[in-house]
Design a protein around this motif. Structure first.
Motif, PDB file in Angstrom:
ATOM      1  N   TYR A   1       0.793  -1.231   0.000  1.00  0.00           N
ATOM      2  CA  TYR A   1       0.000   0.000   0.000  1.00  0.00           C
ATOM      3  C   TYR A   1       0.828   1.285   0.000  1.00  0.00           C
ATOM      4  O   TYR A   1       0.346   2.321  -0.449  1.00  0.00           O
ATOM      5  CB  TYR A   1      -0.913   0.029   1.231  1.00  0.00           C
TER       6      TYR A   1
ATOM      7  N   TYR B   1       1.411   3.555   6.373  1.00  0.00           N
ATOM      8  CA  TYR B   1       2.214   2.508   5.727  1.00  0.00           C
ATOM      9  C   TYR B   1       3.639   2.969   5.437  1.00  0.00           C
ATOM     10  O   TYR B   1       4.403   2.273   4.759  1.00  0.00           O
ATOM     11  CB  TYR B   1       1.526   2.028   4.444  1.00  0.00           C
TER      12      TYR B   1
ATOM     13  N   LYS C   1      -3.082   3.966  15.325  1.00  0.00           N
ATOM     14  CA  LYS C   1      -4.504   3.594  15.335  1.00  0.00           C
ATOM     15  C   LYS C   1      -5.095   3.756  16.738  1.00  0.00           C
ATOM     16  O   LYS C   1      -6.232   4.184  16.896  1.00  0.00           O
ATOM     17  CB  LYS C   1      -4.683   2.153  14.839  1.00  0.00           C
TER      18      LYS C   1
ATOM     19  N   GLY D   1     -12.123   8.503   5.591  1.00  0.00           N
ATOM     20  CA  GLY D   1     -13.511   8.804   5.904  1.00  0.00           C
ATOM     21  C   GLY D   1     -14.261   9.264   4.684  1.00  0.00           C
ATOM     22  O   GLY D   1     -15.390   8.848   4.430  1.00  0.00           O
TER      23      GLY D   1
ATOM     24  N   SER E   1     -14.794   6.273   1.744  1.00  0.00           N
ATOM     25  CA  SER E   1     -15.653   5.163   2.168  1.00  0.00           C
ATOM     26  C   SER E   1     -17.070   5.667   2.402  1.00  0.00           C
ATOM     27  O   SER E   1     -18.031   5.075   1.926  1.00  0.00           O
ATOM     28  CB  SER E   1     -15.095   4.567   3.447  1.00  0.00           C
TER      29      SER E   1
ATOM     30  N   ARG F   1      -1.889  -8.191   0.474  1.00  0.00           N
ATOM     31  CA  ARG F   1      -0.743  -8.337   1.355  1.00  0.00           C
ATOM     32  C   ARG F   1       0.425  -8.897   0.552  1.00  0.00           C
ATOM     33  O   ARG F   1       0.234  -9.727  -0.347  1.00  0.00           O
ATOM     34  CB  ARG F   1      -1.043  -9.311   2.506  1.00  0.00           C
TER      35      ARG F   1
ATOM     36  N   PRO G   1     -17.065  -6.098   6.020  1.00  0.00           N
ATOM     37  CA  PRO G   1     -16.847  -4.880   5.229  1.00  0.00           C
ATOM     38  C   PRO G   1     -15.762  -3.982   5.816  1.00  0.00           C
ATOM     39  O   PRO G   1     -15.184  -3.150   5.123  1.00  0.00           O
ATOM     40  CB  PRO G   1     -18.199  -4.175   5.261  1.00  0.00           C
ATOM     41  N   PHE G   2     -15.469  -4.149   7.131  1.00  0.00           N
ATOM     42  CA  PHE G   2     -14.450  -3.340   7.798  1.00  0.00           C
ATOM     43  C   PHE G   2     -13.170  -4.129   8.034  1.00  0.00           C
ATOM     44  O   PHE G   2     -12.326  -3.738   8.846  1.00  0.00           O
ATOM     45  CB  PHE G   2     -15.005  -2.818   9.135  1.00  0.00           C
ATOM     46  N   GLY G   3     -13.027  -5.247   7.315  1.00  0.00           N
ATOM     47  CA  GLY G   3     -11.819  -6.045   7.464  1.00  0.00           C
ATOM     48  C   GLY G   3     -11.818  -6.781   8.796  1.00  0.00           C
ATOM     49  O   GLY G   3     -12.842  -6.921   9.465  1.00  0.00           O
TER      50      GLY G   3
ATOM     51  N   HIS H   1      -5.090  -5.219  10.781  1.00  0.00           N
ATOM     52  CA  HIS H   1      -5.342  -4.019   9.965  1.00  0.00           C
ATOM     53  C   HIS H   1      -6.810  -3.618   9.961  1.00  0.00           C
ATOM     54  O   HIS H   1      -7.226  -2.808   9.132  1.00  0.00           O
ATOM     55  CB  HIS H   1      -4.842  -4.261   8.540  1.00  0.00           C
TER      56      HIS H   1
ATOM     57  N   CYS I   1     -10.459  -1.988  10.426  1.00  0.00           N
ATOM     58  CA  CYS I   1     -10.848  -0.582  10.421  1.00  0.00           C
ATOM     59  C   CYS I   1     -11.113  -0.072  11.833  1.00  0.00           C
ATOM     60  O   CYS I   1     -11.668  -0.770  12.671  1.00  0.00           O
ATOM     61  CB  CYS I   1     -12.121  -0.420   9.590  1.00  0.00           C
TER      62      CYS I   1
HETATM   63  C1  HEM Z   1     -18.108   2.658   5.421  1.00  0.00           C
HETATM   64  C2  HEM Z   1     -16.947   3.101   5.908  1.00  0.00           C
HETATM   65  C3  HEM Z   1     -15.659   2.308   5.942  1.00  0.00           C
HETATM   66  C4  HEM Z   1     -15.352   1.075   5.433  1.00  0.00           C
HETATM   67  C5  HEM Z   1     -16.252   0.114   4.667  1.00  0.00           C
HETATM   68  C6  HEM Z   1     -13.945   0.825   5.783  1.00  0.00           C
HETATM   69  C7  HEM Z   1     -13.261  -0.343   5.451  1.00  0.00           C
HETATM   70  C8  HEM Z   1     -11.977  -0.651   5.894  1.00  0.00           C
HETATM   71  C9  HEM Z   1     -11.291  -1.898   5.616  1.00  0.00           C
HETATM   72  C10 HEM Z   1     -11.831  -3.064   4.784  1.00  0.00           C
HETATM   73  C11 HEM Z   1     -10.072  -1.838   6.233  1.00  0.00           C
HETATM   74  C12 HEM Z   1      -8.982  -2.922   6.240  1.00  0.00           C
HETATM   75  C13 HEM Z   1      -7.969  -2.647   5.126  1.00  0.00           C
HETATM   76  C14 HEM Z   1      -6.914  -3.756   5.026  1.00  0.00           C
HETATM   77  O1  HEM Z   1      -7.033  -4.754   5.792  1.00  0.00           O
HETATM   78  O2  HEM Z   1      -5.994  -3.636   4.205  1.00  0.00           O
HETATM   79  C15 HEM Z   1      -9.998  -0.544   6.891  1.00  0.00           C
HETATM   80  C16 HEM Z   1      -8.918  -0.118   7.620  1.00  0.00           C
HETATM   81  C17 HEM Z   1      -8.818   1.143   8.182  1.00  0.00           C
HETATM   82  N1  HEM Z   1      -9.759   2.154   8.097  1.00  0.00           N
HETATM   83 FE1  HEM Z   1     -11.609   2.002   7.334  1.00  0.00          FE
HETATM   84  N2  HEM Z   1     -13.436   1.886   6.460  1.00  0.00           N
HETATM   85  C18 HEM Z   1     -14.444   2.807   6.594  1.00  0.00           C
HETATM   86  C19 HEM Z   1     -14.367   4.036   7.212  1.00  0.00           C
HETATM   87  C20 HEM Z   1     -13.244   4.522   7.852  1.00  0.00           C
HETATM   88  C21 HEM Z   1     -13.193   5.803   8.552  1.00  0.00           C
HETATM   89  C22 HEM Z   1     -14.374   6.762   8.696  1.00  0.00           C
HETATM   90  C23 HEM Z   1     -11.920   5.920   9.048  1.00  0.00           C
HETATM   91  C24 HEM Z   1     -11.303   7.018   9.877  1.00  0.00           C
HETATM   92  C25 HEM Z   1     -11.999   7.854  10.633  1.00  0.00           C
HETATM   93  C26 HEM Z   1     -11.193   4.721   8.641  1.00  0.00           C
HETATM   94  C27 HEM Z   1      -9.875   4.465   8.954  1.00  0.00           C
HETATM   95  C28 HEM Z   1      -9.245   3.245   8.772  1.00  0.00           C
HETATM   96  C29 HEM Z   1      -7.922   2.925   9.301  1.00  0.00           C
HETATM   97  C30 HEM Z   1      -7.032   3.871  10.120  1.00  0.00           C
HETATM   98  C31 HEM Z   1      -7.653   1.587   8.933  1.00  0.00           C
HETATM   99  C32 HEM Z   1      -6.434   0.740   9.346  1.00  0.00           C
HETATM  100  C33 HEM Z   1      -5.555   0.360   8.204  1.00  0.00           C
HETATM  101  C34 HEM Z   1      -4.490  -0.617   8.658  1.00  0.00           C
HETATM  102  O3  HEM Z   1      -4.435  -0.944   9.878  1.00  0.00           O
HETATM  103  O4  HEM Z   1      -3.715  -1.055   7.803  1.00  0.00           O
HETATM  104  N3  HEM Z   1     -12.021   3.896   7.909  1.00  0.00           N
HETATM  105  N4  HEM Z   1     -11.160   0.155   6.657  1.00  0.00           N
END
Ligand code: HEM
Ligand SMILES: N#Cc1ccc(COc2ccc(/C=C/c3ccc(C(F)(F)[C@](O)(Cn4cnnn4)c4ccc(F)cc4F)nc3)cc2)cc1
Length: 480
Positions: A76, A90, A101, A261, A264, A331, A416-418, A422, A424
């Protein structure tokens, strides 16, 4: 070619490989090749051997991968570091990301959400009052650009503070656009190219970072006591090694959060509006739910009210089941990786890919998977998810990677949020933001498709986050 590598998807040309068929429609590509090759197969994506591991077991294998086996930042960083800036996310060791985080999560508490709900409500209602496209009693409008504006105003005001939000009315909007141009899948490969938009991206990154750092200095000079926003918390965070978070890292984390933010939520909120237009009956159910729960005079929304609106929550959940903005998680493979339950060993020159959305539309787990049915998440629904097939035990288990407990349950078909290291940290904020937007829109308007059909527009997979094809026009009518 050793015999225990996964099967390779047939392709005519090297380098190009399956890039086009995958890039045009990743979910279709996954399902078609899963039928031919099973849950684990390799395809060529822009010259890179990419091994997909599908299904709950595949989700678990990739997302809960050990840090010595799989690596996210190597894949990434070429895309994110030019946009966010150095030393964050990253562009630093994973242990540092875990601390970052933790810091970001401190501003995402229920106490903070209590402040955010009225902020988001006011931004939505004032937007619809002032924008030209919603003047009068009824009309037609392409909804995605409108939702992009609403999400940038709501997310920047809540997460970044009023000072930053007010700059989105002029200079920051253009700079944000230039920054955004650099956030494209082409940059996964051609990040080094002096493409014109990459120069504009770099200039925008430096300018936006400078703007944040000036704001940090000003706030440090005279602290606004009440502001519990993200910047306030990052300014008061210290790494485990005793080092205070440097100003440039605060600025770069703010950019990262803004990009996360924005993309997404603007994609998801656009889908929500388009899906409500395809089901005006559900939009009426939402209005009724508010009246039953909050009373006919519909008082100003508060954070605590959201818990009384389960159908509003189900709208977000069901939309993310079918339209998760991140369709492919990748990955790097750090050492030859045996795939449990198979004879496959994935070599280190492969990229690992997880596509949780495939199991989220698998009939094994979701009856009538292609039907957008928010009621399926509420009690007594005929299409209720049968998540029981996923080993429940794993779902209970929680693990802390350094930023709080997360459910180990990556063996779930709905992610959907992983999951895992990593995972979310924005899930709760996204739900508060999206549900608040739905509450205010339902109070103001009735939507339907222009042709009064139940049709839903197709998906644009060409950008980094899947989103609706544009223009995506709906008919709106002001509720009396
Ligand atoms: C509908 C809204 C959202 C969806 C579907 C979403 C989805 C995801 C997913 C699938 C990941 C994992 C990525 C990976 O494993 O490579 C992730 C990681 C993350 N997201 Fe979200 N996200 C959303 C909203 C947000 C918002 C609003 C924020 C911040 C305020 C945010 C901050 C992050 C961060 C900091 C990570 C961590 C990445 C890591 O540890 O490598 N996300 N998100
Ligand atoms: N020809 C062709 C051709 C070829 C291929 C294709 C399509 O191929 C692909 C393949 C993979 C992908 C992956 C998406 C991806 C991954 C990481 C990120 C991210 F890192 F950026 C993020 O997770 C984003 N995020 C998290 N939460 N909210 N947002 C994030 C993390 C932390 C952070 F602080 C800020 C962040 F914002 N973003 C997106 C997209 C498209 C099209 C055409």
């Amino acid at each position: 070619k050793n015999s225990n590598e996964p099967p390779v998807v047939f392709h005519w040309f090297p380098i190009i490989g399956s890039t086009i068929t995958y890039g045009m429609d990743p979910p279709r590509f996954f399902v078609e090749n899963r039928a031919k090759y099973g849950d684990v197969f390799t395809f060529v994506l822009l010259g890179r051997k990419t091994t997909v591991c599908l299904g709950p077991a595949g989700n678990d294998f990739v997302l809960n991968g050990k840090i010595r086996d799989v690596n996210a930042e190597e894949i990434y960083t070429v895309l994110t570091t030019p946009v966010f800036g150095r030393d964050v996310v990253y562009d630093c060791p994973n242990s540092k990301l875990m601390e970052q985080k933790k810091f970001m999560k401190i501003a995402l508490t229920t106490e903070a959400f209590r402040q955010y709900v009225p902020i988001i409500s006011d931004e939505v209602t004032s937007y619809f009052k002032r924008t030209a496209d919603f003047k009068g009693q009824l009309g037609e409008v392409s909804i995605p650009p409108k939702m992009a504006e609403i999400t940038i105003f709501t997310a920047s005001h809540a997460l970044q503070g009023k000072a930053i939000r007010d700059q989105f009315d002029e200079s920051l909007a253009a700079l944000y656009h230039d920054l955004d141009m650099g956030f494209s899948p082409i940059n996964f490969t051609f990040h080094w190219a002096p493409l014109p938009w990459n120069n504009r991206r770099d200039h925008a990154q430096r300018t936006v970072a400078k703007l944040y750092m000036e704001t940090i200095k000003r706030r440090r000079a005279n602290p606004e006591l009440d502001a519990q926003d993200m910047m306030f918390h990052l300014m008061n965070s210290t790494y485990k090694n005793g080092v205070q978070v440097p100003d440039h890292e605060i600025a770069h984390m703010m950019i990262a959060l803004l990009m996360a933010g924005q993309h997404s939520s603007s994609s998801t909120s656009s889908w929500i509006m388009l899906l409500l237009a395809s089901r005006p009956d559900i939009m009426e159910d939402l209005y009724q739910e508010q009246i039953n729960a909050l009373g006919p005079d519909l008082p100003p929304l508060q954070y605590e009210d959201l818990a009384k609106l389960p159908l509003h929550g189900a709208i977000v959940k069901e939309t993310l089941r079918l339209h998760a903005p991140i369709h492919s998680i990748m990955r790097a493979v750090k050492q030859p990786l045996h795939v449990p339950g198979t004879k496959f060993v994935i070599p280190t020159n492969h990229v690992l890919m997880s596509a949780p959305g495939v199991s989220a539309s698998d009939p094994v787990f979701f009856p009538k998977p292609d039907l957008w049915d928010p009621h399926r998440w509420l009690p007594d629904s005929p299409n209720a998810p049968s998540l029981s097939r996923a080993p429940a035990g794993e779902d209970e288990e929680k693990i802390d990677y350094g930023y709080g407990l997360v459910s180990k349950g990556a063996a779930s078909p709905y992610l959907p949020f992983g999951a895992g290291r990593h995972r979310c940290i924005g899930e709760q904020f996204a739900n508060v933001q999206l549900q608040t937007i739905i509450v205010e829109v339902v109070r103001l308007f009735k939507f339907r498709n222009v042709d009064s059909s139940n049709k839903v527009i197709g998906t644009d997979y060409a950008s980094l986050f899947s989103r609706p094809l544009e223009p995506a026009v709906i008919h709106w009518e002001r509720r009396e």
